[in-house]
Motif scaffolding. Structure first.
Motif, PDB file in Angstrom:
ATOM      1  N   GLU A  36       0.827  -1.206   0.000  1.00 15.62           N
ATOM      2  CA  GLU A  36       0.000   0.000   0.000  1.00 15.62           C
ATOM      3  C   GLU A  36       0.860   1.253   0.000  1.00 15.62           C
ATOM      4  N   CYS A  37       0.307   2.304  -0.547  1.00 19.72           N
ATOM      5  CA  CYS A  37       0.976   3.607  -0.578  1.00 19.72           C
ATOM      6  C   CYS A  37      -0.129   4.665  -0.545  1.00 19.72           C
ATOM      7  N   THR A  38      -0.623   4.910   0.640  1.00 18.97           N
ATOM      8  CA  THR A  38      -1.801   5.767   0.785  1.00 18.97           C
ATOM      9  C   THR A  38      -1.516   7.226   0.463  1.00 18.97           C
ATOM     10  N   PHE A  39      -0.330   7.703   0.866  1.00 20.09           N
ATOM     11  CA  PHE A  39      -0.070   9.143   0.764  1.00 20.09           C
ATOM     12  C   PHE A  39       1.127   9.483  -0.106  1.00 20.09           C
ATOM     13  N   LEU A  40       0.992  10.628  -0.776  1.00 24.50           N
ATOM     14  CA  LEU A  40       2.053  11.178  -1.614  1.00 24.50           C
ATOM     15  C   LEU A  40       2.594  12.440  -0.949  1.00 24.50           C
ATOM     16  N   GLY A  41       3.123  13.368  -1.728  1.00 22.88           N
ATOM     17  CA  GLY A  41       3.841  14.518  -1.201  1.00 22.88           C
ATOM     18  C   GLY A  41       3.067  15.576  -0.450  1.00 22.88           C
ATOM     19  N   ASP A  42       1.751  15.597  -0.549  1.00 28.02           N
ATOM     20  CA  ASP A  42       0.991  16.658   0.116  1.00 28.02           C
ATOM     21  C   ASP A  42       0.709  16.364   1.586  1.00 28.02           C
ATOM     22  N   HIS A  55       3.604   6.247   3.286  1.00 28.01           N
ATOM     23  CA  HIS A  55       3.863   7.438   2.475  1.00 28.01           C
ATOM     24  C   HIS A  55       4.912   7.060   1.430  1.00 28.01           C
ATOM     25  N   ILE A  56       4.788   7.582   0.243  1.00 29.70           N
ATOM     26  CA  ILE A  56       5.726   7.225  -0.828  1.00 29.70           C
ATOM     27  C   ILE A  56       7.180   7.546  -0.462  1.00 29.70           C
ATOM     28  N   ASP A  57       7.397   8.574   0.345  1.00 26.48           N
ATOM     29  CA  ASP A  57       8.765   8.898   0.768  1.00 26.48           C
ATOM     30  C   ASP A  57       9.369   7.794   1.638  1.00 26.48           C
ATOM     31  N   GLN A  58       8.520   7.074   2.365  1.00 30.07           N
ATOM     32  CA  GLN A  58       9.015   5.962   3.172  1.00 30.07           C
ATOM     33  C   GLN A  58       9.477   4.809   2.279  1.00 30.07           C
ATOM     34  N   LEU A  59       8.806   4.626   1.170  1.00 29.08           N
ATOM     35  CA  LEU A  59       9.240   3.603   0.217  1.00 29.08           C
ATOM     36  C   LEU A  59      10.556   4.018  -0.433  1.00 29.08           C
ATOM     37  N   ALA A  60      10.656   5.292  -0.795  1.00 30.77           N
ATOM     38  CA  ALA A  60      11.890   5.798  -1.400  1.00 30.77           C
ATOM     39  C   ALA A  60      13.074   5.596  -0.462  1.00 30.77           C
ATOM     40  N   ALA A  61      12.859   5.842   0.812  1.00 27.95           N
ATOM     41  CA  ALA A  61      13.935   5.693   1.795  1.00 27.95           C
ATOM     42  C   ALA A  61      14.360   4.236   1.970  1.00 27.95           C
ATOM     43  N   ARG A  62      13.487   3.316   1.591  1.00 29.54           N
ATOM     44  CA  ARG A  62      13.770   1.883   1.729  1.00 29.54           C
ATOM     45  C   ARG A  62      13.983   1.220   0.369  1.00 29.54           C
ATOM     46  N   ALA A  63      14.318   1.981  -0.637  1.00 28.87           N
ATOM     47  CA  ALA A  63      14.459   1.449  -2.000  1.00 28.87           C
ATOM     48  C   ALA A  63      15.381   0.244  -2.051  1.00 28.87           C
ATOM     49  N   ASP A  64      16.449   0.262  -1.283  1.00 27.36           N
ATOM     50  CA  ASP A  64      17.400  -0.854  -1.302  1.00 27.36           C
ATOM     51  C   ASP A  64      16.773  -2.159  -0.843  1.00 27.36           C
ATOM     52  N   ALA A  65      15.751  -2.091  -0.015  1.00 24.72           N
ATOM     53  CA  ALA A  65      15.083  -3.302   0.466  1.00 24.72           C
ATOM     54  C   ALA A  65      14.424  -4.069  -0.675  1.00 24.72           C
ATOM     55  N   PHE A  66      14.119  -3.375  -1.777  1.00 21.73           N
ATOM     56  CA  PHE A  66      13.433  -3.992  -2.901  1.00 21.73           C
ATOM     57  C   PHE A  66      14.399  -4.450  -4.004  1.00 21.73           C
ATOM     58  N   ALA A  67      15.677  -4.492  -3.716  1.00 31.86           N
ATOM     59  CA  ALA A  67      16.692  -4.808  -4.727  1.00 31.86           C
ATOM     60  C   ALA A  67      16.455  -6.150  -5.417  1.00 31.86           C
ATOM     61  N   GLU A  68      15.978  -7.148  -4.691  1.00 30.43           N
ATOM     62  CA  GLU A  68      15.786  -8.480  -5.268  1.00 30.43           C
ATOM     63  C   GLU A  68      14.351  -8.754  -5.714  1.00 30.43           C
ATOM     64  N   VAL A  69      13.487  -7.776  -5.582  1.00 33.39           N
ATOM     65  CA  VAL A  69      12.086  -7.918  -5.999  1.00 33.39           C
ATOM     66  C   VAL A  69      11.995  -7.721  -7.507  1.00 33.39           C
ATOM     67  N   GLY A  70      11.180  -8.539  -8.157  1.00 29.68           N
ATOM     68  CA  GLY A  70      11.000  -8.381  -9.596  1.00 29.68           C
ATOM     69  C   GLY A  70      10.265  -7.101  -9.944  1.00 29.68           C
ATOM     70  N   SER A  71       9.121  -6.898  -9.319  1.00 26.40           N
ATOM     71  CA  SER A  71       8.372  -5.659  -9.526  1.00 26.40           C
ATOM     72  C   SER A  71       7.581  -5.316  -8.261  1.00 26.40           C
ATOM     73  N   VAL A  72       7.304  -4.029  -8.120  1.00 22.63           N
ATOM     74  CA  VAL A  72       6.564  -3.506  -6.972  1.00 22.63           C
ATOM     75  C   VAL A  72       5.272  -2.908  -7.504  1.00 22.63           C
ATOM     76  N   MET A  73       4.153  -3.323  -6.914  1.00 19.62           N
ATOM     77  CA  MET A  73       2.861  -2.768  -7.303  1.00 19.62           C
ATOM     78  C   MET A  73       2.300  -1.994  -6.121  1.00 19.62           C
ATOM     79  N   LEU A  74       2.091  -0.704  -6.310  1.00 28.75           N
ATOM     80  CA  LEU A  74       1.523   0.145  -5.270  1.00 28.75           C
ATOM     81  C   LEU A  74       0.009   0.194  -5.417  1.00 28.75           C
ATOM     82  N   TYR A  75      -0.672   0.226  -4.282  1.00 32.98           N
ATOM     83  CA  TYR A  75      -2.133   0.283  -4.289  1.00 32.98           C
ATOM     84  C   TYR A  75      -2.606   0.998  -3.026  1.00 32.98           C
ATOM     85  N   HIS A  76      -3.899   1.158  -2.854  1.00 35.94           N
ATOM     86  CA  HIS A  76      -4.522   1.721  -1.646  1.00 35.94           C
ATOM     87  C   HIS A  76      -4.221   3.214  -1.496  1.00 35.94           C
TER      88      HIS A  76
END
Length: 108
Positions: A36-42, A55-76
């Motif tokens: 899930e990614c409920t909130f963006l920059g506002d 919040h999308i910024d929390q995902l950005a801060a953890r980008a390295d955690a997704f290094a071995e993931v094929g694809s990420v699908m955001l929802y919610h």
């Protein structure tokens, strides 16, 4: 014969970003991780945390955690956002995450 098991799909449910920090390593090796990614920059990260969402910024801060993931699908996403808002926010993610991220379109 060697057998390799690869997780196909990991779904986080309605959650907070800290779930990424405690996910089993195998979950972060899935072909697809839906998170899930409920909130963006506002909205601030602190507000997202208070409301128990990601919040999308929390995902950005953890980008390295997704290094071995094929694809990420955001929802919610919050209903306040259009598909254009979401697409614009995704373009601001670190390239390592942005290039493998898609989203479940909203009704706007």
């Amino acid at each position: 014969e060697d057998i390799f098991e690869v997780p196909l799909f990991t779904f986080t449910g309605d959650t907070e970003a800290r779930v990424i920090d405690v996910m089993p390593k195998r979950a972060l090796q899935s072909k697809v991780v839906a998170i899930e990614c409920t909130f963006l920059g506002d909205v601030t990260v602190a507000e997202a945390e208070r409301k128990g969402h990601v919040h999308i910024d929390q995902l950005a801060a953890r980008a390295d955690a997704f290094a071995e993931v094929g694809s990420v699908m955001l929802y919610h996403f919050s209903k306040r956002y259009s598909n254009g808002d979401i697409e614009a926010a995704i373009t601001k993610l670190p390239a390592s995450l942005r290039d493998k991220t898609t989203y479940l379109p909203v009704g706007k």
